[in-house]
Design a protein around this motif. Structure first.
Motif, short mmCIF file in Angstrom:
data_model
loop_
_atom_site.label_atom_id
_atom_site.label_comp_id
_atom_site.label_asym_id
_atom_site.label_seq_id
_atom_site.Cartn_x
_atom_site.Cartn_y
_atom_site.Cartn_z
N PHE A 266 -0.58 14.28 -4.24
CA PHE A 266 0.41 14.79 -3.30
C PHE A 266 0.06 14.44 -1.86
N ALA A 267 -1.23 14.22 -1.58
CA ALA A 267 -1.61 13.85 -0.23
C ALA A 267 -1.47 12.35 0.03
N TRP A 268 -1.79 11.52 -0.97
CA TRP A 268 -1.97 10.10 -0.69
C TRP A 268 -1.13 9.15 -1.54
N VAL A 274 3.19 2.66 -0.68
CA VAL A 274 3.76 1.88 0.43
C VAL A 274 2.81 0.76 0.85
N GLU A 275 1.52 1.06 0.97
CA GLU A 275 0.57 0.09 1.52
C GLU A 275 0.09 -0.91 0.47
N VAL A 276 -0.03 -0.47 -0.79
CA VAL A 276 -0.54 -1.36 -1.82
C VAL A 276 0.58 -2.14 -2.49
N ALA A 277 1.66 -1.43 -2.84
CA ALA A 277 2.76 -2.07 -3.56
C ALA A 277 3.92 -2.47 -2.65
N SER A 282 11.28 5.92 0.55
CA SER A 282 12.10 6.68 -0.39
C SER A 282 11.68 6.41 -1.83
N THR A 283 11.36 5.16 -2.15
CA THR A 283 10.87 4.85 -3.50
C THR A 283 9.53 5.53 -3.76
N ALA A 284 8.67 5.54 -2.76
CA ALA A 284 7.38 6.21 -2.91
C ALA A 284 7.58 7.69 -3.17
N GLY A 285 8.56 8.31 -2.52
CA GLY A 285 8.85 9.72 -2.78
C GLY A 285 9.33 9.96 -4.20
N LEU A 286 10.17 9.06 -4.70
CA LEU A 286 10.64 9.19 -6.09
C LEU A 286 9.48 9.04 -7.07
N LEU A 287 8.57 8.14 -6.77
CA LEU A 287 7.40 7.97 -7.65
C LEU A 287 6.52 9.22 -7.65
N GLY A 323 -4.92 8.61 -17.11
CA GLY A 323 -5.08 8.57 -15.66
C GLY A 323 -5.89 7.37 -15.19
N MET A 324 -6.97 7.05 -15.93
CA MET A 324 -7.80 5.90 -15.55
C MET A 324 -7.01 4.60 -15.67
N ILE A 325 -6.21 4.45 -16.73
CA ILE A 325 -5.41 3.23 -16.88
C ILE A 325 -4.39 3.12 -15.75
N GLY A 326 -3.78 4.25 -15.38
CA GLY A 326 -2.83 4.23 -14.28
C GLY A 326 -3.47 3.80 -12.97
N ILE A 327 -4.68 4.29 -12.70
CA ILE A 327 -5.38 3.90 -11.47
C ILE A 327 -5.74 2.42 -11.50
N LEU A 328 -6.24 1.94 -12.64
CA LEU A 328 -6.57 0.51 -12.75
C LEU A 328 -5.33 -0.35 -12.59
N GLY A 329 -4.20 0.12 -13.11
CA GLY A 329 -2.96 -0.63 -12.95
C GLY A 329 -2.57 -0.76 -11.49
N LEU A 330 -2.72 0.32 -10.73
CA LEU A 330 -2.42 0.27 -9.30
C LEU A 330 -3.34 -0.71 -8.57
#
Length: 440
Positions: A266-268, A274-277, A282-287, A323-330
């Motif tokens: 919720f903080a970051w 926005v900065e990485v992808a 608005s898209t970041a808020g939906l995510l 969660g780990m797979i999601g972080i690695l994907g990012l």
């Protein structure tokens, strides 16, 4: 108790159902309703980065502090009276937050809200255990679902409401749920007082210790169906014992991991997107809303899967590994078309929150030990949650990127896996103590 002794959820305890669900909804709506309208508030009076940072750290700090204080208050006041106080604090703080005219007032009103929320966090699992011992799985499902809904609904409606009628109403309107939650508990307290007064008038030998009305058990030796239930006073001696039990620390780390992931996201998470992808705000808020929404199905299923099928360890692994797979994907493939997948996978860490709440209820024998366990586990967990959002920001500033911060968050998930395996043991904290030290 066997399931044959279970009664319909509403039978004789409809007020307790309403009281718990309204309180559960208020525990998260207060957290999720502020950040979407920060820009609107800033247009009326200045909010410095320091003030915003302080507001961001208030929830876990208040939760940790009041997690320690709540058992002492519960010993003096009783769990139902303290629940009323917690809901009144939330109501007053939410209303005041909609009336403030400067940043200091916003901080103070927010602190009042989270003082109430901090008490409510500790009181909810023991209340479920006291009133719904025969329906823990079902009631925990409803309770955690209410909390999940109050996490993703406020961000969706806060901005449209603020645009229509102003940010003050958008913030204050959530007080309705907290105020409504006071009513069932007040009715039950008044009924209990009337019952105890009637017994004394009829010539009973009631003493001060019997001032609370204790209903007759139904279909089992430990299940009290309705009304305020007298519990033994919280014990500092028992609280100190919890720190010597590995199972308790495993539960604390499980809850702490859940809290860390939520507050970091919720903080970051929007900033990272926005900065990485390079997506729009608005898209970041939906995510971010999608991340919160993933927790809703888990809140429906996990209490039943844990209570009936003892699936603690598989569920923990799904949450942590997802969660780990999601972080690695990012980190490795932050492509716009894949962000939804990485967000859903990272959102699987939401499984850990209802899992930890259910374990607090079933890893203790009595409501008294549930209060103590809830206090210890949530206090430790929220201390960790207060550290990590700041740590992520510091690491980002120091390294100039998000790789190291995300790796640290992923490492926390890896480190929590042994704790999840220990938490999966089908033993209570009393069992663990008695196995090594003798009678609890």
């Amino acid at each position: 108790m066997t399931t044959s002794g279970a009664r319909p959820l509403w039978q004789g305890r409809a007020l307790a159902v309403l009281g718990i669900l309204l309180c559960a909804f208020s525990l998260r709506s207060a957290v999720a309703s502020l950040s979407p309208v920060i820009h609107e508030i800033s247009a009326d009076f200045p909010l410095s980065s320091a003030v915003l940072g302080l507001i961001g750290t208030l929830p876990p700090v208040c939760f940790a502090v009041f997690g320690l204080i709540t058992p002492l208050l519960e010993r003096r006041l009783g769990i139902e009276r303290l629940t009323v106080i917690a809901l009144c604090a939330m109501t007053a703080g939410l209303i005041l937050r909609g009336l403030v005219g400067e940043s200091v007032g916003l901080v103070l009103a927010t602190a009042v809200i989270f003082a109430g929320v901090g008490m409510g966090n500790i009181l909810m699992p023991p209340l479920v255990k006291k009133y719904f011992l025969d329906r823990i799985g079902l009631m925990m499902t409803l309770y955690t679902t209410a909390m999940a809904c109050s996490t993703f609904v406020p961000p969706l409606v806060a901005v449209p409401v603020a645009d229509a009628v102003g940010w003050r109403f958008s913030l204050a309107m959530w007080a309705v749920f907290a105020a409504a939650g006071v009513i069932p508990w007040l009715i039950m307290l008044m009924r209990g007082r009337d019952a105890s007064t009637g017994s004394a008038t009829q010539g009973g030998t009631g003493s001060a210790a019997q001032a609370e009305w204790v209903p007759e058990p139904v279909e089992g030796p430990d299940f009290a169906a309705t009304g305020p239930i007298a519990t033994s006073p919280s014990s500092r001696r028992l609280f100190a014992r919890l720190a010597r039990i590995p199972l308790v620390w495993a539960l604390a780390l499980t809850f702490g991991t859940s809290s860390i992931m939520a507050y970091v996201a919720f903080a970051w998470l929007p900033v990272i997107m926005v900065e990485v992808a390079h997506v729009s705000a608005s898209t970041a808020g939906l995510l971010l809303s999608l991340f919160a929404f993933v927790g809703l199905p888990s809140s429906l299923l996990i209490p039943v899967l844990v209570v009936r099928f003892h699936a603690t360890r598989p569920l923990f692994l799904v949450g942590a590994i997802g969660g780990m797979i999601g972080i690695l994907g990012l980190l490795l493939a932050p492509l716009p078309g894949l962000l939804w997948l990485w967000t859903v996978l990272f959102g699987l860490v939401g499984l850990l929150f209802p899992l930890a709440l259910v374990l607090i209820s079933i890893r203790s024998r009595t409501p008294e030990s549930a209060v103590l366990l809830s206090s210890f586990v949530q206090s430790v967990g929220y201390v960790l949650a207060a550290i990590f959002p700041v740590l992520v920001g510091v690491l980002h500033d120091a390294t100039g990127g998000w790789t190291i911060p995300l790796l640290v968050v992923g490492a926390m998930l890896v480190a929590s896996i042994p704790a999840g395996m220990i938490a999966g043991r089908r033993r209570t904290v009393e069992d663990e103590w008695e196995r090594k030290h003798g009678a609890w």
